[in-house]
Scaffold this motif. Structure first.
Motif, short mmCIF file in Angstrom:
data_model
loop_
_atom_site.label_atom_id
_atom_site.label_comp_id
_atom_site.label_asym_id
_atom_site.label_seq_id
_atom_site.Cartn_x
_atom_site.Cartn_y
_atom_site.Cartn_z
N GLY A 35 110.93 104.03 -37.20
CA GLY A 35 111.64 103.41 -37.84
C GLY A 35 111.88 103.86 -39.38
N ALA A 36 110.62 104.85 -39.53
CA ALA A 36 110.69 105.64 -40.64
C ALA A 36 111.47 106.62 -40.79
N CYS A 37 112.18 107.00 -39.68
CA CYS A 37 113.13 108.09 -39.73
C CYS A 37 114.65 107.65 -39.30
N HIS A 38 114.66 106.59 -38.47
CA HIS A 38 115.64 106.18 -37.71
C HIS A 38 116.09 104.69 -38.21
N ALA A 39 117.29 104.46 -38.37
CA ALA A 39 117.66 103.19 -38.51
C ALA A 39 118.23 102.36 -37.10
N VAL A 40 117.84 101.09 -36.99
CA VAL A 40 118.41 100.41 -35.87
C VAL A 40 118.63 99.19 -36.60
N ARG A 41 120.00 99.09 -36.88
CA ARG A 41 120.10 97.67 -37.62
C ARG A 41 120.19 96.43 -36.87
N GLY A 42 119.65 95.50 -37.51
CA GLY A 42 119.17 94.18 -36.86
C GLY A 42 117.73 94.16 -36.47
N SER A 43 117.02 95.37 -36.86
CA SER A 43 115.67 95.40 -36.73
C SER A 43 115.00 95.95 -37.86
N ASP A 44 113.58 96.03 -37.89
CA ASP A 44 113.11 96.52 -39.00
C ASP A 44 113.07 98.03 -39.26
N ALA A 45 113.69 98.77 -38.31
CA ALA A 45 113.70 100.28 -38.48
C ALA A 45 114.97 100.45 -39.43
N SER A 46 114.62 101.21 -40.73
CA SER A 46 115.71 101.39 -41.68
C SER A 46 115.80 102.74 -41.90
N GLY A 47 114.99 103.53 -41.31
CA GLY A 47 114.92 105.06 -41.75
C GLY A 47 116.29 105.88 -42.04
N GLN A 48 116.26 106.70 -42.85
CA GLN A 48 117.47 107.48 -43.20
C GLN A 48 117.44 108.90 -42.86
N VAL A 49 116.33 109.53 -42.41
CA VAL A 49 116.11 110.84 -42.33
C VAL A 49 116.85 111.13 -41.11
N GLY A 50 116.71 110.64 -39.97
CA GLY A 50 117.37 110.97 -38.86
C GLY A 50 118.50 110.39 -38.35
N PRO A 51 119.08 110.58 -37.24
CA PRO A 51 120.40 109.91 -37.00
C PRO A 51 120.14 108.27 -36.66
N ASP A 52 121.13 107.45 -36.98
CA ASP A 52 121.37 106.20 -36.86
C ASP A 52 121.24 105.98 -35.33
N LEU A 53 120.29 105.29 -34.67
CA LEU A 53 120.25 104.77 -33.45
C LEU A 53 120.71 103.30 -32.79
N THR A 54 121.49 102.54 -33.80
CA THR A 54 121.83 101.23 -33.95
C THR A 54 122.55 101.04 -32.42
N HIS A 55 123.40 102.13 -31.92
CA HIS A 55 124.18 102.14 -30.93
C HIS A 55 124.39 103.54 -29.99
#
Length: 335
Positions: free
Chosen positions: A258-278
């Motif tokens: 979660g330091a690199c990837h975001a999964v909206r709706g979770s604690d993961a909010s990273g902006q370095v790598g691709p958004d993995l929400t879907h």
């Protein structure tokens, strides 16, 4: 018994025709300028066809003239006649045809810088993947995605193109021409899909070790289907379904993903790598290079740099097969 010269010539001709036919069969597919699915691509194909015919006519006439005077009429010619022939046939006629083709081509060039019909898609070229942000008309916040673009047919969509570090080039052959992306400078184009389908885009400017592995799928949809898809993409991630997926979510958090990837709706909010929400709903993995199967998800996590050289994501080769399976299951469930 060996075939005679005439037979060999016919065989050679048939072989050439067969080779040409085989070559032409490779000109179609989801990443081909001949497989048009947009108004801009159709205009470009028309320009290519007409200009090719014009150039072939020039080639035939100029070379036919050379053949005629070198092989069929080899005697002396009147100097004035020869001068008119050289200037007229070798200079004036080709210049006239090429100028006419240029003027005509400029007059029908697709207006790929025209404003869109409302939807704006912001694309940022990363190393080596695509950051995507959809801005519907009037929206205050974008819908974030990565490595896949979906568009409504019958609408001109405006693309705002950026690059984080090096020059990339955004190209969807089936929809239109390419446009370069420069660090510190925004470029723009617009495309109008006309057919529903799945196509392939590619970075068309050498940008580093994994340039050839920087692709993306393009899905063109009916407007109502696109609106429903975009609404689903704007929603937060689904909760893990099943014990294995829940264990994968825990591993995702423990490993610091979660330091690199975001999964909206979770604690993961990273902006370095691709958004993995879907990410589980996408048609490919690793920016258009892998099918989204469980085995490929596991391989990507375990051997990232081997699959895409010099990628910034580290390989998690310290995880066991059971942990990789759980983590891959969790990611595939993010629909």
């Amino acid at each position: 018994m060996l075939p005679d010269h005439a037979t060999r010539s016919r065989m050679s001709g048939a072989g050439k025709i067969g080779l040409a036919a085989l070559t032409l069969t490779g000109c179609g597919g989801p990443q081909s300028v001949l497989n048009t699915a947009g108004s801009d691509a159709r205009v470009l194909l028309t320009m290519l066809s007409v200009m090719l015919v014009g150039l072939v006519i020039i080639w035939i006439l100029v070379n036919g003239m050379m053949l005629f005077f070198n092989q069929l009429q080899t005697g002396a010619h009147e100097e004035r006649y020869a001068r008119y022939l050289i200037v007229g046939g070798g200079i004036f006629f080709p210049t006239l045809v090429i100028t006419a083709l240029l003027v005509w081509g400029l007059s029908i060039m697709p207006d790929q810088r025209a404003p869109g019909d409302g939807l704006r898609v912001e694309v940022t070229g990363e190393q080596w993947w695509w950051r995507i942000a959809y801005w519907p008309e009037g929206a205050e916040t974008p819908v974030i995605a990565a490595n896949e673009i979906r568009l409504p047919v019958g609408q001109r969509v405006e693309f705002d193109l950026k690059s984080a570090r090096v020059i990339h080039s955004f190209w969807i052959p089936a929809l239109g021409g390419k446009m370069d992306m420069f660090p510190g400078r925004d470029t723009r184009l617009s495309l109008e899909p006309t057919e529903v389908g799945i196509f392939r885009g590619q970075c068309a400017e050498f940008c580093g070790a994994s340039h050839a592995l920087m692709a993306f799928h393009v899905v063109t949809m009916e407007p109502a289907d696109f609106d429903a898809w975009l609404a689903a993409q704007a929603a937060p991630a689904m909760a893990p379904d099943g014990d294995l997926a829940r264990r994968g979510a825990a591993i995702f958090a423990e490993q610091g993903c979660g330091a690199c990837h975001a999964v909206r709706g979770s604690d993961a909010s990273g902006q370095v790598g691709p958004d993995l929400t879907h990410v589980g709903s996408r048609l490919s993995l690793g920016a258009g290079i892998l099918a989204p199967t469980l085995a490929n998800y596991m391989a990507w996590i375990d051997h990232t740099g081997d699959i895409k050289p010099e990628v910034e994501m580290p390989a998690y080769d310290h995880l066991g097969d059971d942990e990789l399976t759980a983590l891959a299951t969790y990611l595939m469930g993010l629909k």
